[in-house]
Design a protein around this motif. Structure first.
Motif, PDB file in Angstrom:
ATOM      1  N   ILE A 116       0.986  -1.089   0.110  1.00 35.51           N
ATOM      2  CA  ILE A 116       0.106  -0.002  -0.375  1.00 35.51           C
ATOM      3  C   ILE A 116       0.465   1.382   0.029  1.00 35.51           C
ATOM      4  CG2 ILE A 116      -1.936   1.599   1.427  1.00 35.51           C
ATOM      5  CD1 ILE A 116      -2.901  -1.519   0.317  1.00 35.51           C
ATOM      6  N   CYS A 167      -1.631  -0.866  -3.684  1.00 34.34           N
ATOM      7  CA  CYS A 167      -2.618   0.033  -4.012  1.00 34.34           C
ATOM      8  C   CYS A 167      -1.741   1.485  -3.624  1.00 34.34           C
ATOM      9  CB  CYS A 167      -3.648   0.090  -3.247  1.00 34.34           C
ATOM     10  SG  CYS A 167      -5.059   1.069  -2.858  1.00 34.34           S
ATOM     11  N   ALA A 239      -8.089  -1.286   1.955  1.00 33.70           N
ATOM     12  CA  ALA A 239      -7.494  -1.594   0.733  1.00 33.70           C
ATOM     13  C   ALA A 239      -6.536  -2.934   0.600  1.00 33.70           C
ATOM     14  CB  ALA A 239      -6.522  -0.003   0.392  1.00 33.70           C
ATOM     15  N   LEU A 243      -5.974  -6.472  -1.717  1.00 32.54           N
ATOM     16  CA  LEU A 243      -5.159  -6.842  -2.468  1.00 32.54           C
ATOM     17  C   LEU A 243      -5.225  -8.004  -1.978  1.00 32.54           C
ATOM     18  CD1 LEU A 243      -2.216  -3.653  -1.879  1.00 32.54           C
ATOM     19  CD2 LEU A 243      -3.772  -4.232  -3.713  1.00 32.54           C
ATOM     20  N   SER A 250      -4.415  -4.436  -9.428  1.00 31.88           N
ATOM     21  CA  SER A 250      -3.219  -2.958  -8.389  1.00 31.88           C
ATOM     22  C   SER A 250      -5.110  -2.127  -8.722  1.00 31.88           C
ATOM     23  CB  SER A 250      -2.149  -2.990  -8.954  1.00 31.88           C
ATOM     24  OG  SER A 250      -1.276  -3.963  -8.812  1.00 31.88           O
ATOM     25  N   LEU A 251      -4.666  -1.474  -7.807  1.00 31.64           N
ATOM     26  CA  LEU A 251      -5.820   0.653  -7.379  1.00 31.64           C
ATOM     27  C   LEU A 251      -4.811   1.305  -7.468  1.00 31.64           C
ATOM     28  CD1 LEU A 251      -8.434  -2.005  -4.786  1.00 31.64           C
ATOM     29  CD2 LEU A 251      -8.491  -1.653  -7.312  1.00 31.64           C
ATOM     30  N   THR A 252      -5.534   2.375  -7.842  1.00 28.04           N
ATOM     31  CA  THR A 252      -5.351   3.907  -7.421  1.00 28.04           C
ATOM     32  C   THR A 252      -6.646   4.182  -7.254  1.00 28.04           C
ATOM     33  OG1 THR A 252      -3.343   2.922  -8.886  1.00 28.04           O
ATOM     34  CG2 THR A 252      -4.334   5.739  -8.670  1.00 28.04           C
ATOM     35  N   THR A 303     -15.200   0.619  -4.767  1.00 23.56           N
ATOM     36  CA  THR A 303     -14.612  -1.145  -4.336  1.00 23.56           C
ATOM     37  C   THR A 303     -14.423  -1.298  -3.674  1.00 23.56           C
ATOM     38  OG1 THR A 303     -13.152   0.828  -6.176  1.00 23.56           O
ATOM     39  CG2 THR A 303     -11.927  -0.921  -5.303  1.00 23.56           C
TER      40      THR A 303
END
Length: 334
Positions: A116, A167, A239, A243, A250-252, A303
């Motif tokens: 993260i 993330c 978050a 994952l 993957s996340l933003t 999300t």
């Protein structure tokens, strides 16, 4: 789903120490690495494994991962003052980018699969829109924003090439303190507006500087989206769960409430909560400051099962004030 053991970099700092508490409260085993340049040893609970050192020390990172059985990292270590980044850009590219690159390499070598990353809304620069989504172009206007965006790019490329998902959480203006006053913003000379304002309300400063009164906003002062640090820490835990549940994703995501307050509105709230009047000193704009920066939190709400608990300006101010009073006790009234 088994919770991985988590290494928190910068875990003795403001946001990192709240993440440590949120992880522990959620049942995670946590370790902290911090060089204590801006962090405080007292901010880390006694029963949390603590390593004083540099995130760019590959040998130390490898040892921590092995000793603590680390399966995920929350990366908060870095420099965060926008005007300082303009005056001393190489410090920011070193602390925030070069050292992050070394950390990522050490995690890849050690086989740590999740990270993260503490990113920032400064990656958007001056977006020219009322609210900012993750699709808003990232065109930073200061080295701080660029240093964080470069690390996001490194993570994206690394996740493509190696078994690591990440993330990146782009914070808006983080404020407040743990509701139980276990930790808070402790940095001497901090530049966060609410921190500065509660210091003034308690007589630790004789005024609050208002930088820029000619922005294109309702009262001419800068508008920001203030998010309570404990709500932000909760988002980090969720978050991480996301994952672990989907290791190929993957996340933003933006981290904010989607509502902006001007500098003068924030100072009015501090006056209201403290029943005092802060002296306000109008100053010119600071280099690298956009006039308005407010999040669209739609993606994170869709999300993650994130339900902010403290999305109220007076509550944020009240918790910051309670911590500032406790901090005076910790430091013997200093």
């Amino acid at each position: 789903m088994i919770n991985p053991n988590v290494l928190v970099t910068g875990g003795a700092g403001y946001i990192g120490s709240h993440a440590v508490l949120a992880l522990r409260d959620a049942g995670y085993r946590v370790a902290v690495i911090d060089n204590l340049v801006t962090g405080f040893r007292f901010a880390v609970p006694d029963d949390v494994a603590f390593y004083e050192g540099d995130i760019a020390d590959a040998g130390l990172i490898a040892r921590i991962v092995a000793e603590q059985g680390i399966g995920a990292v929350m990366h908060f270590a870095g420099s965060v003052v926008v005007p300082e980044s303009v005056a001393n850009p190489l410090k920011y590219y070193d602390n925030n980018t070069v050292r992050s690159r070394a950390l990522i390499a050490a995690l890849v070598d050690a086989g740590v699969p999740h990270m993260i990353f503490s990113s920032t809304a400064a990656t958007y620069g001056m977006p020219g829109t009322d609210t900012v989504t993750e699709q808003t172009p990232t065109v930073p206007i200061n080295p701080y924003g660029w240093s964080k965006l470069m690390t996001e790019r490194m993570l994206a490329d690394t996740a493509f090439a190696h078994p690591l998902n990440y993330c990146a959480l782009r914070y808006f203006n983080v404020a407040g303190a743990d509701p139980r006053a276990r930790t808070g913003q402790s940095t001497a000379g901090a530049t966060h507006l609410i921190k500065v304002a509660v210091e003034a309300a308690l007589g630790k400063r004789d005024h609050v500087a208002v930088f820029g009164t000619d922005y294109d906003t309702l009262d001419g002062t800068g508008v920001r989206d203030y998010i309570h640090v404990s709500d932000l820490a909760a988002a980090h835990v969720l978050a991480l769960e996301a994952l672990v549940a989907q290791p190929d994703r993957s996340l933003t995501m933006n981290c904010g409430y989607g509502r902006g307050f001007s500098v003068l509105e924030v100072l009015d709230a501090v006056d209201r909560v403290t029943n005092r009047t802060i002296v306000r000193r109008m100053e010119p704009r600071r280099a690298g400051d956009p006039g308005k920066l407010v999040s669209d939190p739609g993606l994170i709400r869709q999300t993650l099962p994130w339900q902010p608990q403290y999305a109220d300006l007076d509550t944020i101010v009240g918790h910051a004030l309670a911590w500032e009073r406790k901090l005076g006790e910790i430091r013997g009234g200093g």
